[in-house]
Design a protein around this motif. Structure first.
Motif, mmCIF file in Angstrom:
data_model
loop_
_atom_site.group_PDB
_atom_site.id
_atom_site.type_symbol
_atom_site.label_atom_id
_atom_site.label_comp_id
_atom_site.label_asym_id
_atom_site.label_seq_id
_atom_site.Cartn_x
_atom_site.Cartn_y
_atom_site.Cartn_z
ATOM 1 N N HIS A 1 -5.011 -0.904 -8.092
ATOM 2 C CA HIS A 1 -5.519 -1.673 -6.949
ATOM 3 C C HIS A 1 -4.633 -2.874 -6.668
ATOM 4 O O HIS A 1 -4.379 -3.229 -5.500
ATOM 5 C CB HIS A 1 -6.954 -2.127 -7.226
ATOM 6 N N ALA A 2 -4.134 -3.512 -7.721
ATOM 7 C CA ALA A 2 -3.238 -4.660 -7.516
ATOM 8 C C ALA A 2 -1.953 -4.216 -6.815
ATOM 9 O O ALA A 2 -1.454 -4.892 -5.887
ATOM 10 C CB ALA A 2 -2.929 -5.314 -8.859
ATOM 11 N N ALA A 3 -1.407 -3.074 -7.244
ATOM 12 C CA ALA A 3 -0.188 -2.566 -6.615
ATOM 13 C C ALA A 3 -0.457 -2.185 -5.163
ATOM 14 O O ALA A 3 0.367 -2.463 -4.267
ATOM 15 C CB ALA A 3 0.329 -1.360 -7.404
ATOM 16 N N TRP A 4 -1.591 -1.544 -4.915
ATOM 17 C CA TRP A 4 -1.936 -1.137 -3.546
ATOM 18 C C TRP A 4 -2.096 -2.360 -2.650
ATOM 19 O O TRP A 4 -1.617 -2.391 -1.510
ATOM 20 C CB TRP A 4 -3.231 -0.321 -3.576
ATOM 21 N N THR A 5 -2.778 -3.380 -3.164
ATOM 22 C CA THR A 5 -3.006 -4.596 -2.379
ATOM 23 C C THR A 5 -1.692 -5.296 -2.051
ATOM 24 O O THR A 5 -1.466 -5.748 -0.914
ATOM 25 C CB THR A 5 -3.924 -5.558 -3.159
ATOM 26 N N ALA A 6 -0.817 -5.379 -3.046
ATOM 27 C CA ALA A 6 0.479 -6.030 -2.818
ATOM 28 C C ALA A 6 1.300 -5.258 -1.795
ATOM 29 O O ALA A 6 1.945 -5.859 -0.908
ATOM 30 C CB ALA A 6 1.236 -6.147 -4.135
ATOM 31 N N GLU A 7 1.300 -3.940 -1.872
ATOM 32 C CA GLU A 7 2.069 -3.131 -0.926
ATOM 33 C C GLU A 7 1.491 -3.235 0.474
ATOM 34 O O GLU A 7 2.238 -3.303 1.464
ATOM 35 C CB GLU A 7 2.083 -1.678 -1.395
ATOM 36 N N LYS A 8 0.171 -3.281 0.571
ATOM 37 C CA LYS A 8 -0.468 -3.410 1.883
ATOM 38 C C LYS A 8 -0.083 -4.735 2.532
ATOM 39 O O LYS A 8 0.238 -4.797 3.732
ATOM 40 C CB LYS A 8 -1.985 -3.314 1.732
ATOM 41 N N ARG A 9 -0.092 -5.799 1.744
ATOM 42 C CA ARG A 9 0.283 -7.104 2.281
ATOM 43 C C ARG A 9 1.754 -7.114 2.705
ATOM 44 O O ARG A 9 2.122 -7.727 3.708
ATOM 45 C CB ARG A 9 0.025 -8.177 1.230
ATOM 46 N N ARG A 10 2.615 -6.439 1.910
ATOM 47 C CA ARG A 10 4.033 -6.397 2.258
ATOM 48 C C ARG A 10 4.245 -5.693 3.591
ATOM 49 O O ARG A 10 5.024 -6.149 4.440
ATOM 50 C CB ARG A 10 4.813 -5.680 1.153
ATOM 51 N N GLU B 1 -7.740 2.446 0.252
ATOM 52 C CA GLU B 1 -7.915 1.576 -0.919
ATOM 53 C C GLU B 1 -8.472 2.387 -2.093
ATOM 54 O O GLU B 1 -9.416 3.160 -1.919
ATOM 55 C CB GLU B 1 -8.874 0.437 -0.573
#
Length: 522
Positions: free
Chosen positions: A162-171, A193
């Motif tokens: 989830h942390a990786a997904w969130t970071a990629e989404k923000r990028r 998500e």
């Protein structure tokens, strides 16, 4: 001697195990009911019992539960030394929780119903109901422990994902080089998500309905409300005056197997499909009376969806017994069967919100004939002059209760079964007949009348003081909990006065005199 049911001969042809005795009404025909609660102007010099005579509970037909469940109930009853009905209620409710995810029962008129069963067991403190329930729920607790271990492992992996997904989404969202279409493509490629792992919960003791719905998307689709302190649930926030109707309606919807839809300002729209809920509330008599006599719950229909048992206590006869080694064999077989059903793959939809997709269980023709005959006999007994007329709300669902029980017994015997055979229907009808007669027995004795139970509690307290007179203020300060308000204390005193158990000695200070002698319960 019991009255002869005009349909007894016909039902006897279906097999002696169907067990179709009508309620024995003869002892009450020549006596008026003694359920006066204080508004009557009846004046009598003799003492009247607060309750009509309560016939002894009929033996619970344990053997009708089938080999695995019947053996387990019998062993628990012997091991813990509880009435058969208490052990059977615990075993049947656990079986419902384990079976409800796998199948629905298809009724002969074409509608399907869940295998979810709601059960209420009435027993006093010290009757060992908690100990019996612990034995029956062992496989469920074991499964929850295993799920907890899985959850700990999966949750750590989910945190990283989830942390990786969130970071990629923000990028992607912050990348100014991407145009609208390219950003859409990138977000679509990223995917939705990641869903949190399911919480390792199969049962809850006293959930609110709103809390249950809100958390159910992150818990298994088949759950149970199980508590040996049912008064905490019936007297808790979920059943408070402002929430009682909403809670009852919600649990009725779940019993029916309908989708749950909620629209809230903060939470938005919630739609849950394919959810199943079993229930077992073990309640002391006082709390049970309040629950079973509640007009809101009766009018809404929740009480008609509940299978009630109030067995006679066996306290005083439970001399120590050495454990029997052979009994553990039967108990382990039951534990293994329930655990296997909990561990077996559930028929889940790929979409978590859609929940379970249980297969239908159909009655074969001979089984359907037995069920239809039972349906008709119950309906005839609900006629204006029928003995089930006072409890027709429950009686109207008796055939459905029987179908659910038959479905549970079928899945316990074989989780891959697609048909319900005549023998299983016979056993389910026998069990349901017992529950029908138990409801009638409790109704005719007025035991669910909370006003009479409060009066009984006050009478017992007055008798324990060994004082000829008691001030009204002492009742409010020191009396039983249910009579420590002016309104309830006055109502209880009125009941006792009408029945000839107390009199008022003076008005200032108001003083109550206990008339000596006699017994309050016939």
């Amino acid at each position: 001697m019991r009255n002869i049911d005009p349909f007894a001969e016909e039902m006897a042809e279906l097999g002696p195990e169907l067990n179709w005795p009508p309620y024995n009404d003869a002892p009450h025909r020549d006596q008026p009911r003694r359920c006066t609660t204080g508004n009557s102007q009846l004046t009598q010099t003799e003492k009247l019992p607060l309750f009509p005579p309560l016939p002894p509970a009929e033996p619970y037909p344990v053997e009708a539960l089938g080999p695995i469940l019947a053996d387990a109930a019998a062993v628990i009853a012997r091991k813990v030394q509880v009435p058969d009905a208490i052990a059977a209620q615990s075993v049947l409710s656990a079986a419902s929780l384990a079976a409800q995810a796998h199948a629905d029962v298809l009724l002969p008129y074409g509608q399907s119903r869940p295998l979810s069963i709601y059960i209420v067991t009435i027993a006093s403190s010290g009757d060992r109901k908690s100990t019996a329930d612990n034995e029956a729920l062992w496989p469920i607790r074991r499964r929850e422990e295993t799920l907890h271990l899985y959850f700990k492992q999966e949750f750590q992996g989910w945190l990283v994902t989830h942390a990786a997904w969130t970071a990629e989404k923000r990028r992607i969202e912050a990348d100014r080089k991407l145009g609208f279409e390219n950003r859409k493509i990138a977000l679509a490629a990223l995917g939705p998500e990641p869903e949190t792992p399911l919480r390792p919960v199969l049962t809850s003791a006293e959930p609110t309905f709103e809390g249950l719905v809100k958390s159910w998307s992150d818990t298994p689709a088949a759950l149970g409300v199980f508590t040996s302190e049912g008064g905490q649930f019936t007297g808790g926030h979920a059943m408070s005056a402002e929430n009682r109707l909403r809670t009852a309606a919600g649990f009725s919807v779940l019993w029916d197997g309908q989708p749950v839809t909620r629209m809230r300002a903060l939470d938005g729209v919630t739609i849950l499909r394919g959810r199943r809920l079993a229930m077992h509330l073990m309640i002391q008599p006082g709390a049970a009376a309040e629950f079973l006599a509640d007009p809101v719950l009766r009018d809404q229909g929740l009480l008609s969806r509940v299978l009630v048992a109030a067995p006679d206590s066996i306290a005083g006869t439970r001399r120590y017994r050495r454990p029997v080694a052979e009994d553990e064999v039967f108990l382990r077989a039951y534990h293994a069967r329930i655990l296997a059903l909990l561990e077996a793959p559930w028929p889940l939809s790929g979409d978590r919100a859609k929940g379970l997709q249980p297969r239908p269980l159909r009655m074969i023709e001979a089984a359907e004939d037995l069920w239809r005959d039972f349906y008709d006999r119950i309906e005839e007994r609900c006629a204006p002059n029928g003995d089930l007329r006072p409890v027709r709300d429950f009686a109207a669902k008796a055939a459905e209760h029987a179908a659910r029980i038959a479905g549970v017994l079928t899945v316990i015997a074989d989780e891959r079964a697609v048909d319900i055979d005549p023998e299983t229907i016979r056993r389910a009808l026998r069990l349901t007949s017992w529950y029908v007669e138990e409801v009638v027995r409790l109704h005719r004795s007025c035991r669910p009348d909370p006003a009479l139970l409060r009066a009984q509690a006050l009478l017992d307290w007055l008798g324990s003081r060994n004082e000829a007179e008691t001030k009204f203020s002492a009742i409010l300060q020191l009396g039983p909990g249910p009579t420590r308000t002016k309104k309830e204390a006055e109502a209880a005193i009125d009941v006792l006065k009408v029945h000839g158990w107390v009199a008022e000695s003076s008005q200032r200070p108001r003083t109550i005199r206990l008339i000596p002698g006699g017994s309050s319960i016939a």
